[in-house]
Each structure stands twice: as C-alpha cells, then as structure tokens.
Design an enzyme around this catalytic site. Structure first.
Site, PDB file in Angstrom:
ATOM      1  N   SER A  13      46.111  23.595  79.507  1.00 58.61           N
ATOM      2  CA  SER A  13      46.632  23.903  80.847  1.00 58.61           C
ATOM      3  C   SER A  13      47.553  25.124  80.811  1.00 58.61           C
ATOM      4  O   SER A  13      47.568  25.923  81.764  1.00 58.61           O
ATOM      5  CB  SER A  13      47.338  22.692  81.463  1.00 58.61           C
ATOM      6  OG  SER A  13      48.524  22.402  80.787  1.00 58.61           O
ATOM      7  N   ASN A  14      48.293  25.312  79.742  1.00 61.81           N
ATOM      8  CA  ASN A  14      49.129  26.521  79.642  1.00 61.81           C
ATOM      9  C   ASN A  14      48.269  27.767  79.472  1.00 61.81           C
ATOM     10  O   ASN A  14      48.556  28.812  80.056  1.00 61.81           O
ATOM     11  CB  ASN A  14      50.122  26.393  78.485  1.00 61.81           C
ATOM     12  CG  ASN A  14      51.310  25.544  78.848  1.00 61.81           C
ATOM     13  OD1 ASN A  14      52.206  25.994  79.558  1.00 61.81           O
ATOM     14  ND2 ASN A  14      51.317  24.292  78.412  1.00 61.81           N
ATOM     15  N   LYS A  65      45.077  27.466  54.171  1.00 62.31           N
ATOM     16  CA  LYS A  65      45.637  28.032  55.416  1.00 62.31           C
ATOM     17  C   LYS A  65      45.586  29.565  55.353  1.00 62.31           C
ATOM     18  O   LYS A  65      45.242  30.228  56.337  1.00 62.31           O
ATOM     19  CB  LYS A  65      47.090  27.554  55.570  1.00 62.31           C
ATOM     20  CG  LYS A  65      47.703  27.889  56.914  1.00 62.31           C
ATOM     21  CD  LYS A  65      49.181  27.545  56.958  1.00 62.31           C
ATOM     22  CE  LYS A  65      49.445  26.080  57.142  1.00 62.31           C
ATOM     23  NZ  LYS A  65      49.502  25.651  58.551  1.00 62.31           N
ATOM     24  N   MET A  90      48.633  22.897  67.681  1.00 60.85           N
ATOM     25  CA  MET A  90      49.326  21.845  66.949  1.00 60.85           C
ATOM     26  C   MET A  90      49.161  22.025  65.432  1.00 60.85           C
ATOM     27  O   MET A  90      48.679  21.132  64.720  1.00 60.85           O
ATOM     28  CB  MET A  90      48.828  20.475  67.399  1.00 60.85           C
ATOM     29  CG  MET A  90      48.999  20.241  68.894  1.00 60.85           C
ATOM     30  SD  MET A  90      50.684  20.554  69.511  1.00 60.85           S
ATOM     31  CE  MET A  90      51.401  18.946  69.221  1.00 60.85           C
ATOM     32  N   ARG A  91      49.574  23.188  64.962  1.00 61.78           N
ATOM     33  CA  ARG A  91      49.415  23.542  63.567  1.00 61.78           C
ATOM     34  C   ARG A  91      50.577  24.452  63.181  1.00 61.78           C
ATOM     35  O   ARG A  91      50.993  25.268  64.018  1.00 61.78           O
ATOM     36  CB  ARG A  91      48.081  24.277  63.435  1.00 61.78           C
ATOM     37  CG  ARG A  91      47.475  24.272  62.098  1.00 61.78           C
ATOM     38  CD  ARG A  91      46.002  24.590  62.191  1.00 61.78           C
ATOM     39  NE  ARG A  91      45.216  23.412  62.537  1.00 61.78           N
ATOM     40  CZ  ARG A  91      44.921  22.437  61.692  1.00 61.78           C
ATOM     41  NH1 ARG A  91      45.334  22.493  60.449  1.00 61.78           N
ATOM     42  NH2 ARG A  91      44.219  21.392  62.091  1.00 61.78           N
ATOM     43  N   ASN A 107      56.163  30.524  71.032  1.00 62.24           N
ATOM     44  CA  ASN A 107      55.657  29.156  71.175  1.00 62.24           C
ATOM     45  C   ASN A 107      56.356  28.468  72.337  1.00 62.24           C
ATOM     46  O   ASN A 107      57.521  28.763  72.624  1.00 62.24           O
ATOM     47  CB  ASN A 107      55.933  28.368  69.887  1.00 62.24           C
ATOM     48  CG  ASN A 107      55.410  26.950  69.953  1.00 62.24           C
ATOM     49  OD1 ASN A 107      54.294  26.697  70.401  1.00 62.24           O
ATOM     50  ND2 ASN A 107      56.222  25.990  69.516  1.00 62.24           N
ATOM     51  N   HIS A 109      57.530  24.678  73.634  1.00 65.30           N
ATOM     52  CA  HIS A 109      57.774  23.360  73.045  1.00 65.30           C
ATOM     53  C   HIS A 109      58.383  22.439  74.111  1.00 65.30           C
ATOM     54  O   HIS A 109      59.287  22.839  74.834  1.00 65.30           O
ATOM     55  CB  HIS A 109      58.726  23.503  71.854  1.00 65.30           C
ATOM     56  CG  HIS A 109      58.950  22.215  71.146  1.00 65.30           C
ATOM     57  ND1 HIS A 109      58.022  21.677  70.279  1.00 65.30           N
ATOM     58  CD2 HIS A 109      59.974  21.337  71.198  1.00 65.30           C
ATOM     59  CE1 HIS A 109      58.477  20.521  69.825  1.00 65.30           C
ATOM     60  NE2 HIS A 109      59.666  20.291  70.366  1.00 65.30           N
TER      61      HIS A 109
HETATM   62  C1  GAR Z   1      52.335  21.479  75.973  1.00 58.39           C
HETATM   63  O1  GAR Z   1      53.050  20.523  76.709  1.00 58.39           O
HETATM   64  C2  GAR Z   1      53.190  22.073  74.880  1.00 58.39           C
HETATM   65  O2  GAR Z   1      54.549  22.109  75.222  1.00 58.39           O
HETATM   66  C3  GAR Z   1      52.945  21.142  73.737  1.00 58.39           C
HETATM   67  O3  GAR Z   1      51.579  20.834  73.816  1.00 58.39           O
HETATM   68  C4  GAR Z   1      51.209  20.791  75.189  1.00 58.39           C
HETATM   69  C5  GAR Z   1      49.885  21.483  75.370  1.00 58.39           C
HETATM   70  O4  GAR Z   1      49.405  21.293  76.651  1.00 58.39           O
HETATM   71  N1  GAR Z   1      53.283  21.772  72.497  1.00 58.39           N
HETATM   72  C6  GAR Z   1      53.834  21.120  71.469  1.00 58.39           C
HETATM   73  O5  GAR Z   1      54.056  19.931  71.476  1.00 58.39           O
HETATM   74  C7  GAR Z   1      54.132  22.000  70.269  1.00 58.39           C
HETATM   75  N2  GAR Z   1      54.943  21.299  69.326  1.00 58.39           N
HETATM   76  P1  GAR Z   1      48.208  22.170  77.233  1.00 58.39           P
HETATM   77  O6  GAR Z   1      47.084  22.116  76.182  1.00 58.39           O
HETATM   78  O7  GAR Z   1      47.798  21.473  78.492  1.00 58.39           O
HETATM   79  O8  GAR Z   1      48.718  23.558  77.448  1.00 58.39           O
END
Ligand code: GAR
Length: 188
Positions: A13-14, A65, A90-91, A107, A109
């Site tokens: 979604s972001n 990696k 998530m990596r 990033n 968070h």
């Molecule tokens: C977001 O809420 C972001 O803040 C989180 O993953 C979600 C992804 O949502 N990130 C973390 O937790 C990083 N440690 P999206 O795929 O709908 O953008």
C-alpha cells in the site's frame, strides 16, 4: 524528474501511494523499479497494474545476502536510481547495498523509534500498553531501525487491537512517506 526505487515484501500500500503520487505529479519523480524479495507477494500485481518495472528475487536461490544484493545494485545502477524507499521490505539491508547506496536509503517503520524496533513493532507496542502510537521515517544504516530520524507522526489509541493500530497507522504512513520523499528530493 527524480528516479526512485521502492522495496516491498507484502501488500504494497505504501508503494502504491508513492507510485500514485508520482503519476499525479505530486512528486517530481518516477518509480524506476519496484524490488520485491517475495515471489507471489500482492505488491507485484500492484506494480504490473501500474506499469512499473519489477525486480523480484528469491533470497534462498542465492549463496548469500551479498550475492543477491550485488544483483540489486546492478539493477538500481542500470535504472539510475537516486533514492531507495523501503516500504514494508521485511529484510535487513546488508553491507553490499548499504555501501553502494550510502545515504540514499530510507525506511518507514510503524512505531515511534527508537521504541519498538523490529518486525513486530505494532504487536509489541500493543502488548506494552502503549497509548500514543506513531510512524517513523529514517535513514537506513547497519543498525536495525537505527538510522537518523527524518520524520515522525504520532496518533493516540487507547484500545488493544493491533489490526486497528495498523489501519490507523497506514493512513498516516501513505501521507507522511509522500511528504517526506518530496522534501528529500527538494533538498537534492
Ligand atoms: C508498513 O506498515 C510498514 O510500516 C511496515 O510494513 C508495512 C507494509 O505495508 N514496515 C515494517 O514493519 C518494517 N519494520 P504495505 O506493504 O501495505 O506498504
């Protein structure tokens, strides 16, 4: 026009919020590539719907990696990417990518860092009984969720439902990420 890469592992979604802001001219930028480490993740379909190029890889098919990040760096270089936006990637970013794109990786968070680092920030915060939640955008360095903070936004929530915190937080994320990228691009 600036060139971005967005990295995502899940829903995206972001990524969609950033890509739409580019398409609508809110950002003077284009998403040159969407990088995803999870073949089959919904974000890949979102990218195809939006006509955005993807680089999808499966980490376990690489020896290390460093090996898959070397390939990512080649892709980013070939697309002349100026800013890398991690959006639910998530990596942990390793040395290879950090060195190649030093000072160019941000990033988002879902907590008010430095509280609640890691992959389960919202669940951890709810378990702790937090009453003020928030979103942080920060530079990425070698320390997990440890880079210098660029932007934060808080919101109150007195309940105990992590799904509701995610829902409230994501609305803020989409706005804050676009606003922050805009500021960063203006400073370049
Ligand atoms: C977001 O809420 C972001 O803040 C989180 O993953 C979600 C992804 O949502 N990130 C973390 O937790 C990083 N440690 P999206 O795929 O709908 O953008």
């Amino acid at each position: 026009m600036h060139r971005l890469a967005v990295f995502a592992s899940g829903t995206g979604s972001n990524f969609v919020a950033i890509a739409k802001a580019c398409a609508e001219g809110i950002l003077d930028a284009q998403v040159a590539v969407m990088v995803c480490d999870k073949p089959g993740a919904p974000v890949i379909d979102r990218a195809r719907e939006l006509g955005i190029e993807t680089f999808v890889f499966s980490p376990r098919e690489y020896a290390s990696k460093a090996a898959y990040e070397a390939e990512i760096v080649q892709v980013l270089d070939s697309k002349k990417v100026e800013l890398v936006c991690l959006a639910g990637y998530m990596r942990i970013v390793g040395d290879t990518l950090l060195k190649a794109y030093e000072g160019k990786i941000v990033n988002i968070h879902p907590s008010l860092l430095p509280s609640f680092k890691g992959a389960h920030a919202v669940e951890d915060a709810v378990a702790y009984g937090v009453k003020v939640y928030g979103i942080t955008i920060h530079w990425v360095n070698a320390e997990l969720d440890g880079g210098r903070i660029i932007a934060q936004r808080a919101f109150p929530y007195e309940g105990s439902d992590p799904a509701e915190v995610h829902r409230l937080g994501q609305k803020i994320e989409h706005e804050l990420y676009v606003e922050t990228i805009k500021k960063l691009l203006c400073e370049r």
